[in-house]
Design an enzyme around this catalytic site. Structure first.
Site, mmCIF file in Angstrom:
data_model
loop_
_atom_site.group_PDB
_atom_site.id
_atom_site.type_symbol
_atom_site.label_atom_id
_atom_site.label_comp_id
_atom_site.label_asym_id
_atom_site.label_seq_id
_atom_site.Cartn_x
_atom_site.Cartn_y
_atom_site.Cartn_z
ATOM 1 N N CYS A 3 -23.593 -28.362 -93.961
ATOM 2 C CA CYS A 3 -23.356 -28.345 -92.512
ATOM 3 C C CYS A 3 -23.980 -27.088 -91.904
ATOM 4 O O CYS A 3 -24.513 -26.247 -92.613
ATOM 5 C CB CYS A 3 -21.859 -28.422 -92.213
ATOM 6 S SG CYS A 3 -20.929 -27.127 -93.029
ATOM 7 N N SER B 212 -22.144 -24.108 -78.205
ATOM 8 C CA SER B 212 -21.415 -25.232 -78.782
ATOM 9 C C SER B 212 -22.148 -26.488 -78.365
ATOM 10 O O SER B 212 -22.601 -26.599 -77.236
ATOM 11 C CB SER B 212 -19.976 -25.294 -78.269
ATOM 12 O OG SER B 212 -19.386 -26.520 -78.669
ATOM 13 N N GLU C 276 -9.744 -26.060 -90.242
ATOM 14 C CA GLU C 276 -10.615 -26.473 -91.342
ATOM 15 C C GLU C 276 -10.819 -27.995 -91.369
ATOM 16 O O GLU C 276 -9.859 -28.757 -91.225
ATOM 17 C CB GLU C 276 -10.009 -25.996 -92.658
ATOM 18 C CG GLU C 276 -10.765 -26.393 -93.894
ATOM 19 C CD GLU C 276 -12.196 -25.860 -93.921
ATOM 20 O OE1 GLU C 276 -13.120 -26.696 -93.837
ATOM 21 O OE2 GLU C 276 -12.394 -24.631 -94.019
ATOM 22 N N GLY C 277 -12.071 -28.398 -91.577
ATOM 23 C CA GLY C 277 -12.375 -29.823 -91.746
ATOM 24 C C GLY C 277 -11.909 -30.658 -90.575
ATOM 25 O O GLY C 277 -11.246 -31.676 -90.764
ATOM 26 N N ARG C 278 -12.282 -30.224 -89.350
ATOM 27 C CA ARG C 278 -11.834 -30.888 -88.119
ATOM 28 C C ARG C 278 -10.311 -31.029 -88.084
ATOM 29 O O ARG C 278 -9.758 -32.054 -87.684
ATOM 30 C CB ARG C 278 -12.478 -32.265 -87.975
ATOM 31 C CG ARG C 278 -13.974 -32.172 -87.860
ATOM 32 C CD ARG C 278 -14.588 -33.489 -87.418
ATOM 33 N NE ARG C 278 -15.958 -33.517 -87.876
ATOM 34 C CZ ARG C 278 -16.513 -34.508 -88.539
ATOM 35 N NH1 ARG C 278 -15.838 -35.598 -88.788
ATOM 36 N NH2 ARG C 278 -17.758 -34.435 -88.923
ATOM 37 N N GLU D 61 -13.099 -23.235 -88.036
ATOM 38 C CA GLU D 61 -13.246 -22.791 -89.421
ATOM 39 C C GLU D 61 -13.925 -23.830 -90.310
ATOM 40 O O GLU D 61 -13.619 -25.016 -90.249
ATOM 41 C CB GLU D 61 -11.846 -22.509 -89.991
ATOM 42 C CG GLU D 61 -11.834 -22.210 -91.467
ATOM 43 C CD GLU D 61 -10.427 -21.904 -91.968
ATOM 44 O OE1 GLU D 61 -9.457 -22.487 -91.466
ATOM 45 O OE2 GLU D 61 -10.316 -21.066 -92.867
ATOM 46 N N CYS D 62 -14.855 -23.332 -91.145
ATOM 47 C CA CYS D 62 -15.455 -24.166 -92.188
ATOM 48 C C CYS D 62 -15.678 -23.234 -93.367
ATOM 49 O O CYS D 62 -16.713 -22.590 -93.473
ATOM 50 C CB CYS D 62 -16.760 -24.774 -91.697
ATOM 51 S SG CYS D 62 -17.651 -25.641 -92.998
ATOM 52 N N ARG E 246 -8.754 -32.184 -84.064
ATOM 53 C CA ARG E 246 -8.716 -30.790 -83.620
ATOM 54 C C ARG E 246 -8.030 -30.548 -82.281
ATOM 55 O O ARG E 246 -7.652 -29.455 -81.966
ATOM 56 C CB ARG E 246 -10.138 -30.216 -83.570
ATOM 57 C CG ARG E 246 -10.636 -29.873 -84.936
ATOM 58 C CD ARG E 246 -12.049 -29.376 -84.905
ATOM 59 N NE ARG E 246 -12.998 -30.441 -84.629
ATOM 60 C CZ ARG E 246 -14.306 -30.283 -84.650
ATOM 61 N NH1 ARG E 246 -14.818 -29.104 -84.889
ATOM 62 N NH2 ARG E 246 -15.111 -31.294 -84.423
ATOM 63 N N ASP F 115 -11.476 -37.001 -86.133
ATOM 64 C CA ASP F 115 -11.343 -35.595 -85.741
ATOM 65 C C ASP F 115 -9.900 -35.384 -85.300
ATOM 66 O O ASP F 115 -9.350 -36.203 -84.577
ATOM 67 C CB ASP F 115 -12.303 -35.341 -84.551
ATOM 68 C CG ASP F 115 -12.591 -33.868 -84.334
ATOM 69 O OD1 ASP F 115 -11.633 -33.081 -84.305
ATOM 70 O OD2 ASP F 115 -13.773 -33.529 -84.183
HETATM 71 ZN ZN LIG Z 1 -19.165 -26.775 -91.816
#
Ligand SMILES: [Zn+2]
Length: 420
Positions: free
Chosen positions: A260, A355, A291-293, A248-249, A333, A331
């Site tokens: 981004c 990816s 969200e946001g790593r 998610e971003c 995640r 990160d």
């Molecule tokens: Zn992004």
């Protein structure tokens, strides 16, 4: 306080009380082949004696449910009527469902438990789904442009004459099997439980006091999967599969922020997934709420400012350093758990993986899924201010067929400054 006698008892039972093992609660044998032998995850609160898991359903939304109960709008005694809620597609079970190591962060039997555990459900056991499947049409401007440009055709099957894309979508809430989570992270289960308890401000005492309870429904975001074509083809390695695993971003995915590449890469993935389905393959987009790593949007916006105000400007050379300065880690995640979602659908082979992340690629391959091609975002889709992120990621080892820039070149990749 508006709670009345129709609701649950106001008496608070602390999880640290001893003797909380009730004979009504069923054991969970994670990975067992027969659903009744595996046992349902019972995390509903209508009968505390039947619970066999820590936490409750709906991830972070459990807090909103509590607020609805607090203001008297929602009866805590409510049990969902699951009539007609079942999946329109008969997904699983797949061999991966019977391997206790393949899925440790989701419960495959959380799909249609009213069917898998019908006898228990009919006896009144409040077993709630943690997975739901439905069908939808997508109307997306970028996809309509792809149709207008002739990159996707109207076939009436995947793409309708209104330029909609037909999909099956699957919502998956997290259910963690703690011994499996500890094993995947290579940490001691006791240490994991203690740190989860401490670092959430003491949120779930049973992590410490109820070592017999091995499953936890953590208060975190869910995952949504969009499937293009026949969902049952996902488990067939001979059918071409195009897959994007997307974190998610909100800023880019929803609002089109140009710092981004998230939305353009996501849209490219959707277009290619639909195209694959049109040539008798199947497409899958998995959308993880990280969200946001997985550091959150507040941290993310602070990092943007720190990047844009630094001496020498926002450069690809300093991209990762600024995140670590603010957040403490680059990160968060934990891609180790990401492939669980793919295992749920019986996936054995991904022909086209959208990816560039090596962490994602390595986690997928390590989980036993073969990856044939890796597809990076086409250069023409990279927004103006996003070249800093893109070049920094490539230089850090993210996959790209054209390779990465050198250290001096990275210093010259600059983003916009803050306008103060
Ligand atoms: Zn992004």
């Amino acid at each position: 306080m508006k709670l009345d006698s129709k609701t649950r008892s106001n008496h608070v039972i602390l999880a640290s009380h001893t003797n909380l093992k009730y004979k009504e609660s069923l054991p969970i044998n994670w990975g067992a082949q027969d659903p009744l032998e595996r046992g349902p995850v019972v995390a509903s609160l209508t009968n505390s004696k039947a619970r066999n898991a820590i936490g409750t359903h709906s991830g972070s939304y459990a807090v909103y449910r509590a607020l609805s109960i607090a203001n008297g709008k929602f009866s805590p005694a409510h049990k969902p009527d699951l009539h007609n809620t079942q999946s329109p597609v008969p997904l699983g079970p797949y061999p991966q469902w019977f391997d206790p190591t393949k899925m440790v962060s989701i419960d495959p039997w959380g799909l249609d438990p009213q069917i898998h555990f019908k006898s228990l459900y009919d006896q009144g056991l409040d077993i709630r789904p943690s997975i739901a499947v439905t069908q939808a049409h997508l109307q997306i401007p970028e996809i309509q442009q792809a149709i207008d440009a002739g990159r996707l055709e109207i076939d009436g099957k995947i793409v309708t004459k209104n330029k909609d894309i037909k999909v099956t979508k699957v919502a998956i809430d997290p259910v963690w099997y703690l011994p499996g989570i500890a094993n995947r992270l290579n940490v001691d289960e006791g240490d994991l439980r203690r740190i989860l308890f401490q670092e959430t401000g003491g949120m779930y005492a049973e992590l410490i006091t109820r070592r017999d309870l091995k499953t936890w429904l953590p208060p975190i975001g869910s995952t949504t999967v969009y499937i293009f074509g026949d969902a049952l083809d996902l488990a067939k390695p001979e059918v071409e599969l195009t897959c994007r695993v997307h974190d998610e971003c909100n800023g880019s995915d929803v609002f089109g922020s140009d710092i981004c590449t998230c939305r353009p890469y996501l849209m490219y993935g959707i277009e290619d997934a639909a195209r694959t389905a049109q040539r008798n393959g199947v497409g899958l987009i998995a959308y993880y709420r990280k969200e946001g790593r997985a550091l959150g949007e507040v941290t993310k916006f602070l990092v943007y400012n720190a990047r844009k105000r630094q001496e020498g400007g926002d450069t690809a050379a300093n991209y990762f350093r600024r995140t670590e300065c603010v957040a403490g880690v680059e990160d968060a995640r934990f891609q180790e758990f990401m492939p669980d979602i793919l295992q749920f659908f019986g996936i054995q082979k991904i022909h086209n993986l959208h990816s560039m992340s090596n962490m994602k690629y390595e986690a997928i391959v390590k989980s036993g899924i073969e990856v044939v091609n890796r597809i990076s975002i086409p250069d023409g889709l990279i927004p103006g201010d996003a070249s800093v992120e893109m070049e920094a990621k490539k230089a850090a080892g993210y996959f790209h067929q054209d390779g990465a820039l050198n250290k001096n070149e990275l210093k010259n990749i600059k983003g916009r400054k803050i306008e103060e």
